[in-house]
Design an enzyme around this catalytic site. Structure first.
Site, short mmCIF file in Angstrom:
data_model
loop_
_atom_site.label_atom_id
_atom_site.label_comp_id
_atom_site.label_asym_id
_atom_site.label_seq_id
_atom_site.Cartn_x
_atom_site.Cartn_y
_atom_site.Cartn_z
N HIS A 17 0.84 -1.21 0.00
CA HIS A 17 0.00 0.00 0.00
C HIS A 17 0.88 1.26 0.00
O HIS A 17 0.62 2.21 -0.71
CB HIS A 17 -0.88 0.06 1.26
CG HIS A 17 -1.90 -1.02 1.38
ND1 HIS A 17 -2.02 -1.79 2.52
CD2 HIS A 17 -2.86 -1.46 0.54
CE1 HIS A 17 -3.01 -2.64 2.36
NE2 HIS A 17 -3.55 -2.47 1.17
N ARG A 90 -1.52 -6.61 -8.18
CA ARG A 90 -0.27 -7.28 -7.85
C ARG A 90 0.01 -8.43 -8.80
O ARG A 90 1.13 -8.69 -9.18
CB ARG A 90 -0.32 -7.84 -6.41
CG ARG A 90 -0.38 -6.78 -5.36
CD ARG A 90 -0.85 -7.35 -4.06
NE ARG A 90 -2.22 -7.89 -4.19
CZ ARG A 90 -2.94 -8.33 -3.19
NH1 ARG A 90 -2.44 -8.34 -1.98
NH2 ARG A 90 -4.17 -8.77 -3.39
#
Ligand code: PNS
Length: 164
Positions: A17, A90
């Site tokens: 993050h 991701r």
């Protein structure tokens, strides 16, 4: 000046993050990191704790704000006059969920674009769920969460004993 929202659960914030926040703030004028307040879930960290962790991290960035929101993301985006949503992808496994969410948000708010950013490869298998699992069983999470929050996050997860 582009205003973007980076929404998420951030339960807890990870290095993935953090990597994404730093990439996004370079691209937009104002970045709003928004923690979802979801009464149907039982998070490991309260909304206030998650917001506080993120606020500590973004302190050096005057163009980044951290807040929480309820309800639909598109309504929050309208309220904040945001033009785009930032989401991280991701791996291919993230794609389907992110694709559905981006298209649904665009159906609900046709002017709202979703920008996908990729975190550093080393964070491509990192998730808050794994941090919660490893941390609650006393494992070392120092490679997964920001260094100066690590002790506090680890202590809370260990205390909670919750294996999520
Ligand atoms: O970190 P997460 O849990 O993957 O974040 C998911 C989040 C908060 C971005 C998503 O659940 C969301 O936007 N929820 C708000 C409700 C909403 O707008 N739903 C419609 C979009 S499918």
């Amino acid at each position: 000046m582009l205003t973007a929202i980076y929404p998420g659960s951030f339960d807890p914030v990870t290095l993935g993050h953090w990597d994404l926040i730093q990439r996004a703030e370079k691209l937009v004028g104002h970045l709003v990191v928004a923690v979802l307040h979801n009464p149907t879930k039982r998070p490991a960290f309260s909304v206030a704790e998650r917001v506080d962790f993120l606020r500590e991290l973004v302190q050096p960035y005057p163009n980044v704000e951290v807040t929480s929101f309820h309800g639909l993301l598109v309504d929050f985006a309208r309220e904040r006059n945001a033009q785009c949503i930032i989401r991280g992808v991701r791996a291919f496994s993230d794609f389907e969920y992110e694709f559905q969410m981006a298209l649904m948000n665009r159906k609900l708010h046709s002017d709202l674009e979703t920008l996908f950013l990729m975190p550093k490869e080393e964070f491509s298998v990192l998730s808050s769920r794994m941090v919660r699992e490893v941390g609650s069983m006393g494992g070392d999470i120092s490679g997964f969460v920001p260094a100066h929050l690590c002790e506090r996050i680890a202590a809370r997860l260990k205390d909670s004993g919750a294996y999520v």
